[in-house]
Design a protein around this motif. Structure first.
Motif, mmCIF file in Angstrom:
data_model
loop_
_atom_site.group_PDB
_atom_site.id
_atom_site.type_symbol
_atom_site.label_atom_id
_atom_site.label_comp_id
_atom_site.label_asym_id
_atom_site.label_seq_id
_atom_site.Cartn_x
_atom_site.Cartn_y
_atom_site.Cartn_z
ATOM 1 N N HIS A 119 1.437 9.394 14.307
ATOM 2 C CA HIS A 119 0.776 8.423 13.437
ATOM 3 C C HIS A 119 -0.371 9.074 12.669
ATOM 4 N N ARG A 155 11.184 1.896 14.243
ATOM 5 C CA ARG A 155 9.864 2.181 13.677
ATOM 6 C C ARG A 155 9.950 2.850 12.311
ATOM 7 N N THR A 179 7.450 1.494 9.517
ATOM 8 C CA THR A 179 6.058 1.900 9.714
ATOM 9 C C THR A 179 5.852 3.359 9.350
ATOM 10 N N PHE A 180 6.759 4.223 9.838
ATOM 11 C CA PHE A 180 6.589 5.644 9.568
ATOM 12 C C PHE A 180 6.929 5.998 8.126
ATOM 13 N N ALA A 203 6.100 4.122 5.665
ATOM 14 C CA ALA A 203 4.833 3.805 4.997
ATOM 15 C C ALA A 203 3.797 4.895 5.243
ATOM 16 N N LEU A 204 3.736 5.432 6.479
ATOM 17 C CA LEU A 204 2.783 6.495 6.781
ATOM 18 C C LEU A 204 3.084 7.759 5.988
ATOM 19 N N VAL A 258 0.868 0.065 3.114
ATOM 20 C CA VAL A 258 0.506 -0.271 4.494
ATOM 21 C C VAL A 258 0.854 -1.716 4.835
ATOM 22 N N GLY A 305 5.312 -1.718 4.840
ATOM 23 C CA GLY A 305 6.025 -0.955 5.862
ATOM 24 C C GLY A 305 6.254 -1.745 7.147
ATOM 25 N N PRO A 306 5.209 -2.242 7.806
ATOM 26 C CA PRO A 306 5.412 -3.041 9.021
ATOM 27 C C PRO A 306 6.208 -4.327 8.766
ATOM 28 N N ASP A 351 9.802 -3.507 8.897
ATOM 29 C CA ASP A 351 10.248 -3.358 10.289
ATOM 30 C C ASP A 351 10.535 -4.721 10.911
ATOM 31 N N ARG A 352 9.669 -5.692 10.651
ATOM 32 C CA ARG A 352 9.833 -7.009 11.269
ATOM 33 C C ARG A 352 11.054 -7.750 10.728
ATOM 34 N N ALA A 412 6.925 2.583 0.804
ATOM 35 C CA ALA A 412 6.884 2.010 2.151
ATOM 36 C C ALA A 412 8.259 1.967 2.793
#
Length: 455
Positions: free
Chosen positions: A45, A172, A175-176, A178-179, A328, A331-332, A335-336, A383
């Protein structure tokens, strides 16, 4: 995620049918692969975004600031043809470097893993090449040195991007993605503040950062970027070490098989092919404008010479901040909801609409509005882009090579954009860049609808 290897334990052979995003863990009973453990993901992360920020500090710091400034110093004018030559030579070598180094890292077996040796080696060699580029005294030497830098640093990028399918579980990916995507906007902000001459106080950064603006718009900029890249690479491989790869199966080297492996059949892997074309279109639309951004502001918007670098930097920072915000958040969310295609399509539509703003509002304020809307659109795209790509990789064993092939869709537009943009400017002026870029971006985004295996 029930079990993971100790930090230096050898990994078991990767099954041919393992899904992208799994990491083989020796459970002691011959069991199947399991996803990466949360503790290891925790380190990624932090280290994965930093390593990508360093990379994009290089791409944007050199490509958007140092390269056009060096062209102007060598030629004595804003020579679009010279900039196109220097940019194109570099991008051609970059296109070759990504899949070549990707496949080399796939075949690497070391106690430090498959990717770490190449990340470190390419960072050091790329830094040395940057130092050489700082002293290029002709357009030919500038193009050649930039090509060497891009060839080597695409090896760094190929190994780094393979980290996601190697070590991140599919749940994931958003999320990743987006990172990883944060590398673009945060690298842009760093380039604009440190190299572009944007005073830090303009954004509330006083003291040291405020004093950096413009001090690195020359040889010192190359030296600084070289140091940052090496430091980021060292941090990545030490703080988030990969698994020992010596126990992985070894294939006898065959040059014929090595070269043949670069071909990914679009008929056999149509989702991979459409994902490639979609990224190619989106990135080409992006680079058509970005390539001539400084000259566009100077010649079309008519920004005074003394304000040019700060204006370019300011707009890049605004774009980057909007990209970070969108990335940010989305991205999550991706995932959802378990879907990425709607986000890609939405980003393409918004990007196309954003590109119409400078057409009807050809001022610095119009460019500001474009960078706000375009930054949000690009953030949505970044993202989920890596999540989409990682889900359509043909084989986990070839993740480095396949990510390298996909990354041609990043380098390819950099080859095409200078020539395409030059033709557009010659035929219709700088204002014609925007509608063409809008159409190309929209076509690329719509192409994602043909990817059947991803929602």
């Amino acid at each position: 995620m029930t079990h993971s290897l100790p930090e230096n334990a050898p990994a078991a052979p990767v099954p041919a049918a393992s899904a992208p995003g799994t990491v083989v863990a020796d459970r002691g009973d011959g069991g199947a692969a399991t996803p990466a453990a949360p503790a290891r993901l925790g380190r990624l992360h932090a280290t994965l975004p930093v390593a990508n920020i360093a990379l994009y500090l290089l791409w944007f710091g050199v490509g958007s600031f140092l390269l056009p400034l060096q062209v102007a110093r060598i030629t004595g004018t804003n020579d679009t043809a010279a900039l196109s030559t220097a940019s194109t030579v570099g991008a051609v070598l970059a296109t070759v470097g990504n899949p070549v180094f990707g496949q080399l890292s796939d075949r690497t077996r070391s106690r430090f893993g498959r990717r770490a040796p190449w990340i470190l080696l390419c960072a050091v060699l790329g830094a040395l090449a940057l130092v050489g580029q700082a002293h290029a005294a002709s357009i030919a030497m500038l193009g050649l040195s930039w090509g060497v830098v891009q060839f080597i640093m695409n090896g760094y990028q190929a190994a780094l991007t393979a980290t996601m399918p190697d070590r991140v579980p599919a749940a994931r990916y958003g999320t990743f993605s987006a990172l990883v995507g944060l590398g673009v906007p945060l690298g842009t902000i760093a380039a604009a503040l440190v190299i572009g001459g944007v005073p830090g106080e303009k954004f509330g950064f006083a003291g040291v950062i405020g004093g950096f603006g413009g001090r690195f718009a020359g040889e010192n900029g190359y030296y600084l970027i070289a140091a940052v890249v090496v430091a980021a690479a060292v941090m990545f491989v030490i703080v988030s070490p990969d698994r020992d790869a010596r126990a992985l199966p070894r294939e006898r080297f065959s040059l014929r098989a090595f070269l043949a492996n670069f071909w990914v059949s679009p008929k056999g892997h149509p989702d991979f092919g459409w994902a490639f074309l979609s990224r190619l279109g989106v990135m080409l639309g992006y680079f058509i404008v970005l390539t001539y951004n400084m000259f566009l502001l100077a010649e079309h918007i008519e920004v005074p010479p003394q304000d040019l670098l700060p204006t370019v930097g300011f707009l890049m920072i605004v774009n980057a901040v909007c990209t970070v915000i969108a990335s940010v958040v989305v991205g999550p969310v991706a995932d959802r909801v378990g879907r990425v295609k709607p986000f890609v399509l939405t980003s393409g539509i918004v990007a196309a609409l954003a590109l119409t703003l400078p057409m009807v509002w050809p001022t610095v304020d119009g460019m500001l509005a474009y960078n706000i809307a375009g930054g949000l659109a690009f953030g949505v795209y970044m993202a989920v882009d890596m999540a989409l790509i990682t889900k359509v990789l043909p084989r986990t064993e070839d993740a480095g090579k396949d990510m390298g092939v996909i990354n041609i869709a990043n380098a390819g537009p950099q080859i095409l954009a200078p020539s395409v943009a030059g033709w557009i400017v010659a035929a219709g002026g700088y204002e014609a860049l925007f509608p063409v870029a809008a159409v190309v971006s929209l076509i690329g985004a719509v192409g994602v609808l043909r990817v059947r295996g991803v929602r």
